[in-house]
Structure formats: C-alpha cells, structure tokens
Design a protein around this motif. Sequence first.
Motif, PDB file in Angstrom:
ATOM      1  N   UNK A 119      79.007  -9.244  -0.322  1.00  0.00           N
ATOM      2  CA  UNK A 119      78.756  -8.605  -1.627  1.00  0.00           C
ATOM      3  C   UNK A 119      77.610  -7.599  -1.535  1.00  0.00           C
ATOM      4  N   UNK A 120      77.707  -6.551  -2.344  1.00  0.00           N
ATOM      5  CA  UNK A 120      76.698  -5.495  -2.366  1.00  0.00           C
ATOM      6  C   UNK A 120      76.022  -5.473  -3.726  1.00  0.00           C
ATOM      7  N   UNK A 121      74.689  -5.456  -3.710  1.00  0.00           N
ATOM      8  CA  UNK A 121      73.906  -5.174  -4.897  1.00  0.00           C
ATOM      9  C   UNK A 121      73.214  -3.837  -4.654  1.00  0.00           C
ATOM     10  N   UNK A 122      73.455  -2.869  -5.520  1.00  0.00           N
ATOM     11  CA  UNK A 122      72.853  -1.546  -5.352  1.00  0.00           C
ATOM     12  C   UNK A 122      71.744  -1.339  -6.370  1.00  0.00           C
ATOM     13  N   UNK A 123      70.546  -1.004  -5.883  1.00  0.00           N
ATOM     14  CA  UNK A 123      69.412  -0.726  -6.764  1.00  0.00           C
ATOM     15  C   UNK A 123      69.259   0.788  -6.879  1.00  0.00           C
ATOM     16  N   UNK A 124      69.156   1.276  -8.108  1.00  0.00           N
ATOM     17  CA  UNK A 124      69.060   2.710  -8.362  1.00  0.00           C
ATOM     18  C   UNK A 124      67.609   3.096  -8.582  1.00  0.00           C
ATOM     19  N   UNK A 125      67.026   3.775  -7.589  1.00  0.00           N
ATOM     20  CA  UNK A 125      65.663   4.293  -7.701  1.00  0.00           C
ATOM     21  C   UNK A 125      65.641   5.799  -7.939  1.00  0.00           C
ATOM     22  N   UNK A 126      66.759   6.478  -7.693  1.00  0.00           N
ATOM     23  CA  UNK A 126      66.779   7.927  -7.772  1.00  0.00           C
ATOM     24  C   UNK A 126      68.166   8.396  -8.191  1.00  0.00           C
ATOM     25  N   UNK A 127      68.402   9.713  -8.116  1.00  0.00           N
ATOM     26  CA  UNK A 127      69.674  10.301  -8.546  1.00  0.00           C
ATOM     27  C   UNK A 127      70.482  10.808  -7.351  1.00  0.00           C
ATOM     28  N   UNK A 128      70.292  10.175  -6.195  1.00  0.00           N
ATOM     29  CA  UNK A 128      70.967  10.585  -4.964  1.00  0.00           C
ATOM     30  C   UNK A 128      72.487  10.594  -5.116  1.00  0.00           C
ATOM     31  N   UNK A 129      73.031   9.670  -5.865  1.00  0.00           N
ATOM     32  CA  UNK A 129      74.485   9.579  -5.990  1.00  0.00           C
ATOM     33  C   UNK A 129      75.071  10.707  -6.833  1.00  0.00           C
ATOM     34  N   UNK A 130      74.211  11.478  -7.489  1.00  0.00           N
ATOM     35  CA  UNK A 130      74.656  12.642  -8.250  1.00  0.00           C
ATOM     36  C   UNK A 130      74.227  13.961  -7.627  1.00  0.00           C
ATOM     37  N   UNK A 134      77.027  20.194  -6.348  1.00  0.00           N
ATOM     38  CA  UNK A 134      76.715  18.760  -6.265  1.00  0.00           C
ATOM     39  C   UNK A 134      77.962  17.922  -6.491  1.00  0.00           C
ATOM     40  N   UNK A 135      78.823  18.361  -7.410  1.00  0.00           N
ATOM     41  CA  UNK A 135      80.073  17.628  -7.644  1.00  0.00           C
ATOM     42  C   UNK A 135      80.920  17.588  -6.387  1.00  0.00           C
ATOM     43  N   UNK A 136      80.970  18.734  -5.673  1.00  0.00           N
ATOM     44  CA  UNK A 136      81.772  18.785  -4.457  1.00  0.00           C
ATOM     45  C   UNK A 136      81.202  17.880  -3.372  1.00  0.00           C
ATOM     46  N   UNK A 137      79.858  17.848  -3.265  1.00  0.00           N
ATOM     47  CA  UNK A 137      79.226  17.037  -2.231  1.00  0.00           C
ATOM     48  C   UNK A 137      79.193  15.552  -2.587  1.00  0.00           C
ATOM     49  N   UNK A 138      79.561  15.236  -3.807  1.00  0.00           N
ATOM     50  CA  UNK A 138      79.617  13.827  -4.224  1.00  0.00           C
ATOM     51  C   UNK A 138      81.038  13.428  -4.615  1.00  0.00           C
ATOM     52  N   UNK A 139      82.010  14.190  -4.146  1.00  0.00           N
ATOM     53  CA  UNK A 139      83.407  13.900  -4.436  1.00  0.00           C
ATOM     54  C   UNK A 139      83.808  12.544  -3.845  1.00  0.00           C
ATOM     55  N   UNK A 140      84.322  11.680  -4.664  1.00  0.00           N
ATOM     56  CA  UNK A 140      84.760  10.361  -4.218  1.00  0.00           C
ATOM     57  C   UNK A 140      83.692   9.290  -4.236  1.00  0.00           C
ATOM     58  N   UNK A 141      82.453   9.663  -4.518  1.00  0.00           N
ATOM     59  CA  UNK A 141      81.372   8.671  -4.515  1.00  0.00           C
ATOM     60  C   UNK A 141      81.535   7.650  -5.644  1.00  0.00           C
ATOM     61  N   UNK A 142      81.892   8.121  -6.824  1.00  0.00           N
ATOM     62  CA  UNK A 142      82.043   7.191  -7.947  1.00  0.00           C
ATOM     63  C   UNK A 142      83.139   6.166  -7.658  1.00  0.00           C
ATOM     64  N   UNK A 143      84.255   6.629  -7.087  1.00  0.00           N
ATOM     65  CA  UNK A 143      85.332   5.703  -6.746  1.00  0.00           C
ATOM     66  C   UNK A 143      84.880   4.701  -5.697  1.00  0.00           C
TER      67      UNK A 143
END
Length: 436
Positions: free
Chosen positions: A130-141, A161-170
């Motif tokens: 299992x993964x627990x992800x802690x959000x300290x910044x806006x790297x995923x965006x 930024x959208x192009x470089x983060x394509x598929x990250x949300x999924x």
Amino acid sequence: MKILFLNAFYAPHIGGGAEVILRRLVEGLQRRGCKVVILATGPEAGLHLQIQDGVPVYRAGLENGYWHYTQQRPPRLARLVWHYRDRYNAGMRRYVREVIAREKPDIVVGNNLTGWSISTWDEVSAAGLPIVQVLHDLYLLCPKDTMYNHGKSCQRQCGLCSALRLGHAAASAQVSAVIGVSRFVLERLVDQGYFARARQHVVHNCTPANPAQDDTPKKRSNFPLRFGYIGTLSENKGVGWLIEQFQRLGIDARLDIAGRGKLDYEAELKAMADPAKVSFLGYCDTDRFMRSIDVLVVPSRWAEPFGLVAVEGCANHLPVIATNMGGLPEIIRDEFNGLLCSPDDPDSLGTAMLWLYIDGALRQKLASQARASVLPMLDMERMLDQYQAILRETLQGTRTHHEPEPADHPATPRLEPVGIRQADAADAGRRLAAAD
C-alpha cells in the motif's frame, strides 16, 4: 509495522520544510517502536546504506542529468532535459525494487517525488504494498513544484505543465491514502482529478515546542525595530518584493534576511539591497533568529502549501505578516496573530510593515496571541498519533486476510484520522527552460 519513507532528500540534505518534518516524523515513529527505513536521492552513483541516528538511510544516485541538490543553476537546456526525464524516470525504479527486496516493508510513504517521479508508485504497486502519499508541494501539477511563473502564481495548469503531467492523475489511483499538509494543497490536487480512490486526510505539520518559548513575549528595548525573513531565497518566496517594499518605507527599522538560495539570485538580491538597512545572514538557527527580531515576514508570492516558518514565528511570540495564499491563512489569522497581505496588491506588504512599525500596541496584541493560536501545531505527539492512525488504517484496509495489528506502540490511543471529504470527497521545451 515496518515503514519505508521515500523522499527527494534526507538530512543532512535539507531542501525545505518537507525534510525537516520528515526527519521529525521518522525519528518520532521510531521512538514509538515502529521500524523505519529511508530512501532518498544522493550525490553518488548507485545505492548506498548508512545508519543515521539508528535509522537505515539508503541514498540512490539520481538517474538524470544532475543531482538537483545544488545552489548552482544548471543551463536552460540541461534543466529542460532534466524535467522531461522526470516525467517518468524509469531508471529510479530499480532502487525502489532493491530496497523493498532488502527491507521488506509493510507500507510505503511517499513524500516529495521530485527526482523519483511517479514511477515509484508503479514499483511499489508491483510489490503489492500500500502507498500513502504526503503532499508537501505542487510537483504533481507543475515540474518546478510551485505553479509559479513570470512573477505570478498560476491559477491553473498551463498547457506545458499539463503535457508534462499527462497521465499522472490516473496513476494516482494506485495510492491508498493521501495526506495533505494543508487543506489547500489536498483540495488543489483532488480538484484536478488526483487520488480518486484514496482516503483523504489533512495533517498539519508540527514543530516541537521549545521550553524557552513558553515565556510571555518580551518587549525589546533596543531599537530600531527589526523585521525578519528566514527561508529559501527565491523569487517565488517574495524576498525581492520584501526588500523593495521595506526600502520604500524609509522608516527607522532593519530587515534581517536568513537563508540561502541559488547563487545568481542571491547576488541579485544583495545588489538591490541597501546594506545600511538590510542584512543577509546566511544560514541561521531558527529559534535564535526569531529571538533577534520583532516581526516575522512570510511574503510568499506562490501558493505555499503550508508555511512551517509561520508556525515557528508564532511559537516565538512574534506577529507574522504573511500572504493570503495557499496554506498560510490556515496558520495566520488577520489582525489576530498577524496581518495578511496580497501579491495582487504589491503595496499591501509595505502597508502591513508600516502599520506594525507605527502601532506598538497592535504589535504587542498580536504577539501576545500568537503562540496560543498555533498550540495544536506545536504538539508533535498529536501529529505522530495522526500519522500512526492513518498508517494502521491503510495497512488494515489493504490486507486480504485479517491479521492481528502489530503492537508497535500499545500506549498510543487510536484516533480517527483528521480527514477532509472522506465520504464525499522543442518550442514547448524552450518555454519550460525559460520558465525554470
């Protein structure tokens, strides 16, 4: 319970507040009987293990153009290639795989993923953990972590930024639980479609209370009044804005600036500052610095996910001037423990400094209420309780068969995690390089 913590850096490599909080969390959970392991990037190629304060710390050489823990700003083309590869750095997966095979953790806690990329999620999932992800910044965006460009905080993702983060949300659907260090940062990511299957929590960062801070605020008899800034010296942190606004006031006061940044930007700041009014102190002990000033200024021009320095200022009985962005309003309440200003109104920062310079009674009132306003954020045991409860809940929820819970800290009360919306809840390359 054996926990593998993954982060961009680990002490003594401190990139920001995330590393400070991570070390406190790791050492606190270890004291409670949890088994903890760290995996961070490091300066040398390959994987290296050291035992640091009783904690196994693995450092992996970054499979990219350069190690990003540096005060030197790499050339634009090098930064472009770095960010492009960091979209999904498959080369880092082997380090995750090797540490999991050696240490056999029960759960993995991701923190800042810069350098690692979301490839780590795939590797951890492949191991069945299992993964627990802690959000300290806006790297995923945003590849630069900040969503700040051309002197302004971005209200939405740009096309690049959208192009470089394509598929990250999924890909974030692999995460079992997500922890935001503020409501702001969690909501910002969730609103962009991240962590749709994860249990969502907010746990504010905490800083341990210094017994010396318990005293009531003392009036400094020596003048001039001292305003202070401590943190990274960078444009998005608003240091240049602070110097400009302070020097325009023409008041009998001093501005002390503690911290470091990229060498070229430090040189720019020092060139614009009047040495008779503004002092650059370099690295300073936080508590000692706080005791030397009268007003702390946190002039972030980006949406700061939390702002631990604001908590530290309040804990030291200081009125805090901060921007009304990101997670800072979750700490600073206007005219209660500080004053809020806005980068959209540049003169609002100078106005706030002038107000506190003139009105000693207001300054004293804000100082007298500052520490009490952040008491929950000075309770490290409370933060450890919250993390431990979330980790146990996540681990129990992902087991296919019922197993007894590990008794790593029997005396710790079981708390419900602090949650939010748990139930309802090449031209382009040049532009990226220029923006970085």
